[in-house]
Scaffold this active site. Structure first.
Site, PDB file in Angstrom:
ATOM      1  CD  GLU A 121      -2.872   1.238   2.604  1.00 49.81           C
ATOM      2  OE1 GLU A 121      -2.884   0.213   3.270  1.00 49.81           O
ATOM      3  OE2 GLU A 121      -3.541   2.122   2.648  1.00 49.81           O
TER       4      GLU A 121
ATOM      5  NE  ARG B  51       3.684  -8.090  11.069  1.00 48.68           N
ATOM      6  CZ  ARG B  51       2.990  -7.325  10.050  1.00 48.68           C
ATOM      7  NH1 ARG B  51       2.152  -7.920   9.405  1.00 48.68           N
ATOM      8  NH2 ARG B  51       3.371  -6.078   9.817  1.00 48.68           N
TER       9      ARG B  51
ATOM     10  CE  LYS C 131       2.953   0.313   4.883  1.00 45.91           C
ATOM     11  NZ  LYS C 131       2.309   0.278   3.550  1.00 45.91           N
TER      12      LYS C 131
HETATM   13  P1  ATP Z   1       0.745  -1.999   8.179  1.00 42.75           P
HETATM   14  O1  ATP Z   1       2.026  -1.419   8.826  1.00 42.75           O
HETATM   15  O2  ATP Z   1      -0.164  -0.900   8.207  1.00 42.75           O
HETATM   16  O3  ATP Z   1       0.292  -3.236   8.732  1.00 42.75           O
HETATM   17  P2  ATP Z   1       1.842  -3.213   5.879  1.00 42.75           P
HETATM   18  O4  ATP Z   1       3.327  -3.357   6.451  1.00 42.75           O
HETATM   19  O5  ATP Z   1       0.890  -4.437   6.192  1.00 42.75           O
HETATM   20  O6  ATP Z   1       1.103  -2.284   6.697  1.00 42.75           O
HETATM   21  P3  ATP Z   1       1.629  -3.309   3.005  1.00 42.75           P
HETATM   22  O7  ATP Z   1       2.026  -2.174   2.128  1.00 42.75           O
HETATM   23  O8  ATP Z   1       0.264  -3.788   3.163  1.00 42.75           O
HETATM   24  O9  ATP Z   1       1.815  -2.705   4.322  1.00 42.75           O
HETATM   25  O10 ATP Z   1       2.570  -4.689   2.677  1.00 42.75           O
HETATM   26  C1  ATP Z   1       2.882  -5.003   1.668  1.00 42.75           C
HETATM   27  C2  ATP Z   1       3.231  -6.464   1.996  1.00 42.75           C
HETATM   28  O11 ATP Z   1       4.299  -6.898   2.830  1.00 42.75           O
HETATM   29  C3  ATP Z   1       2.105  -7.574   2.463  1.00 42.75           C
HETATM   30  O12 ATP Z   1       1.762  -8.564   1.756  1.00 42.75           O
HETATM   31  C4  ATP Z   1       2.572  -7.714   3.936  1.00 42.75           C
HETATM   32  O13 ATP Z   1       1.995  -8.910   4.305  1.00 42.75           O
HETATM   33  C5  ATP Z   1       4.005  -7.470   3.833  1.00 42.75           C
HETATM   34  N1  ATP Z   1       4.654  -7.247   4.916  1.00 42.75           N
HETATM   35  C6  ATP Z   1       4.344  -6.180   5.767  1.00 42.75           C
HETATM   36  N2  ATP Z   1       5.132  -6.096   6.912  1.00 42.75           N
HETATM   37  C7  ATP Z   1       5.990  -7.296   6.962  1.00 42.75           C
HETATM   38  C8  ATP Z   1       6.598  -7.817   7.938  1.00 42.75           C
HETATM   39  N3  ATP Z   1       6.988  -7.162   8.933  1.00 42.75           N
HETATM   40  N4  ATP Z   1       7.124  -9.189   7.742  1.00 42.75           N
HETATM   41  C9  ATP Z   1       6.946  -9.760   6.371  1.00 42.75           C
HETATM   42  N5  ATP Z   1       5.812  -9.272   5.633  1.00 42.75           N
HETATM   43  C10 ATP Z   1       5.366  -8.041   5.933  1.00 42.75           C
END
Ligand code: ATP
Ligand code: MG
Length: 563
Positions: free
Chosen positions: A41, A267, A277
């Protein structure tokens, strides 16, 4: 092998439950050719957690000769910006990956998604609800109580069509109505209790402008975008496991062209770090850091600016493996990957961070010479360079001690040490200012020890780095520590109170070997005995700035050898 087995071996072929799945789907023909996607996003910069998802999605596509799309999940015009889109593309590229075709956007599919919403309405599977956000929450029930049906749930297809069309036409205010899927208000899974699939947002979109004032929710856009793109394996993090029944329900109830499947993995979490974020945005907006690319940030751009190579990030991620169990990793593991890599590739240079002047009294006044210095003892191909030696040099303040204990192997009155690539020197006198601070040392050198060895075989215990005063370049050097003092800063809402007041130390008047001025940001180097450093983009031709990527001491290797 069970689902949570990992393979910490960084060698050629990574194995994990996702890759096993892909392998078997290809083997039995379920999948003809694997298609994955990375779906950020664009409401912030990418961080080290995203790197895990990037390495997995792009890695799988490469290993199995498939494709990986970069898709911006731009369904919320309120928070998304072009700056983030550009930064995300740059970071993915820098990490070493290439998406298939042009970048995609959920907004590319707004027309189709709208048609599919209409399809649900026509089939009695979606309705326009007038409850407001709070009422919807209240009616939704809890984990232990079933939800209640909205009084608007039984609207006719014609009425729903009329209202949805008018929502699209802009007749209603934000929040006045939503479109919901009609699934099951008594479901044990809250995500299935008539989830909202369209909301009214009167806001210009970076790509579609004012064409729309209704936008699909993540749940409605995501799986359908996967289907449109022919994604075969839609990989996301564990918190979406409970959304999978909805993902599948939508795919089954819509005329989609393909049948994607969602898989969830754990994650990445890291101690002393926040990866949400929302929190990273707060650090930037409230100016606790200099920006998204502040070298203390866990963002890809921050790590890059700090001097961490993309290779080390990929290596780090591959050592973590892909599992279904949550865990928290120590930054020391990333540091270890960085050191292991930089030790092989980084050229060595000499730099003095806190200079103490040394005058070599028996060296000719005004004289100088050039000496040979090896660029990288780990890599013969890196060759050597010339460094200037002269009557006045700088050494590190803490390489001298006036009342030195026996075990202090560096410089002290009457003691002899080696200057790296140069000569043995002996301290003969200490000059102090009025306050009693040591401001200069007087030394003698032994011309017979040129290159660093005494022909008579006498030994010295210490070797110091140094820089000649005649051609040293002045620089600013920034030293970094963890941004937070709390190992788990994210667990409290008031995480700002755990910021480390000592996370940045700025040194000015540092003395560098002149060749360092020609390095470019992104070119890693080791300052001998001090650590790995990288030039900061804040540098100007006359005023270079360096960031300490990290010190030389590897705490992770130590932890590992003890266990
Ligand atoms: P927020 O912090 O608001 O939850 P987000 O980190 O999920 O946002 P996105 O832009 O939706 O933000 O993430 C893009 C992709 O990265 C998604 O498929 C998400 O699952 C993956 N992702 C985000 N954070 C992690 C993490 N800490 N470890 C592994 N994958 C991640
Ligand atoms: Mg997300």
């Amino acid at each position: 092998m069970n689902e949570t087995d990992t393979d910490s071996d960084t060698a050629a072929e990574p194995r994990d439950f996702i890759r096993e799945r892909v392998r078997s789907d290809l083997a039995d023909g379920t999948t003809k050719s694997v298609v994955t996607r990375f779906p950020p996003e664009p409401n912030g910069y990418l961080h080290i957690g995203h790197a895990k998802s990037i390495c997995l999605n792009f890695g799988v596509a490469t290993e199995f000769n498939g494709a990986c799309n970069l898709r911006f999940d731009d369904t919320n015009p309120a928070k998304e910006e072009q700056e983030f889109i550009d930064a995300i593309e740059e970071d993915v590229r820098w990490l070493g990956f290439k998406w298939t075709g042009a970048p995609r956007h959920a907004s590319d599919y707004f027309d189709t998604l709208y048609e599919w919403a209409v399809h649900l309405i026509e089939n009695g599977k979606a309705y326009v609800d007038d409850l407001n956000a709070e009422e919807i929450r209240e009616y939704r029930g809890t984990l232990t109580e079933p939800g209640r049906e909205s009084p608007f749930r039984s609207r006719s297809v014609a009425e729903n069509m009329d209202l949805f069309t008018r929502m699209k036409a802009g007749e209603f205010a934000d929040g006045a109505k939503v479109l919901r899927a009609r699934i099951d208000m008594a479901s044990g899974n809250i995500n299935m209790r008539d989830p909202v699939i369209y909301r009214i947002v009167h806001k210009s979109h970076p790509r579609t402008g004012d064409a729309w004032c209704i936008y699909p929710t993540y749940d409605f856009a995501h799986g359908q975008s996967d289907a449109i793109e022919g994604v075969t394996h839609s990989v996301c993090t564990l918190e979406f496991e409970d959304h999978r029944p909805l993902y599948d329900w939508l795919i089954e109830n819509l005329p989609v062209p393909a049948r994607p499947r969602q898989y969830e993995f754990a994650r990445l979490n890291m101690t002393y770090t926040v990866l949400s974020k929302r929190r990273l945005t707060q650090l930037v907006q409230d100016k606790h850091v200099s920006g998204w690319d502040d070298p203390r940030m866990p963002t890809i751009s921050g790590l890059r600016r700090r001097g961490i190579p993309a290779f080390a990030i990929r290596d780090f991620v591959s050592r973590l493996g892909v599992t279904k169990s949550e865990s928290t990793v120590e930054p020391a593991l990333l540091d270890h990957c960085v050191r292991e890599h930089l030790n092989k590739v980084a050229e060595r240079r000499m730099a003095v961070l806190r200079p103490l002047k040394v005058v070599i009294e028996n060296y000719p006044e005004g004289g100088s010479e050039s000496l040979d210095a090896v660029n990288n003892p780990e890599d013969a191909a890196a060759g050597s360079r010339r460094v200037t030696f002269s009557r006045e040099i700088y050494i590190e303040q803490d390489d001298f001690m006036e009342d030195a204990p026996k075990k202090f192997f560096r410089l002290a009155p009457g003691r002899e040490v080696r200057l790296r690539w140069a000569y043995f020197i002996t301290c003969t006198d200490v000059i102090k200012d009025d306050a009693g601070n040591v401001v200069e040392l007087r030394c003698t050198y032994d011309p017979a020890t040129k290159g660093g060895d005494a022909p008579d075989g006498r030994k010295v215990k210490g070797t110091l780095h140094w820089v000649s005063a005649v051609d040293a370049v002045d620089a600013e050097v920034r030293l970094y520590d963890h941004l937070f003092t709390d190992p788990a800063p994210g667990r409290q809402e008031d995480f700002i109170s755990t910021l480390n007041p000592q996370s940045l130390e700025v040194l000015t008047g540092c003395k560098l070997e002149p060749s360092l001025a020609d390095f470019s940001p992104g070119q890693a180097m080791q300052f001998e005995r001090l650590g790995y450093f990288a030039k900061d983009p804040d540098s100007s031709a006359s005023a270079p700035v360096f960031n300490r990527t990290m010190t030389l001491r590897d705490t992770w290797a130590k932890i590992q050898s003890k266990t």
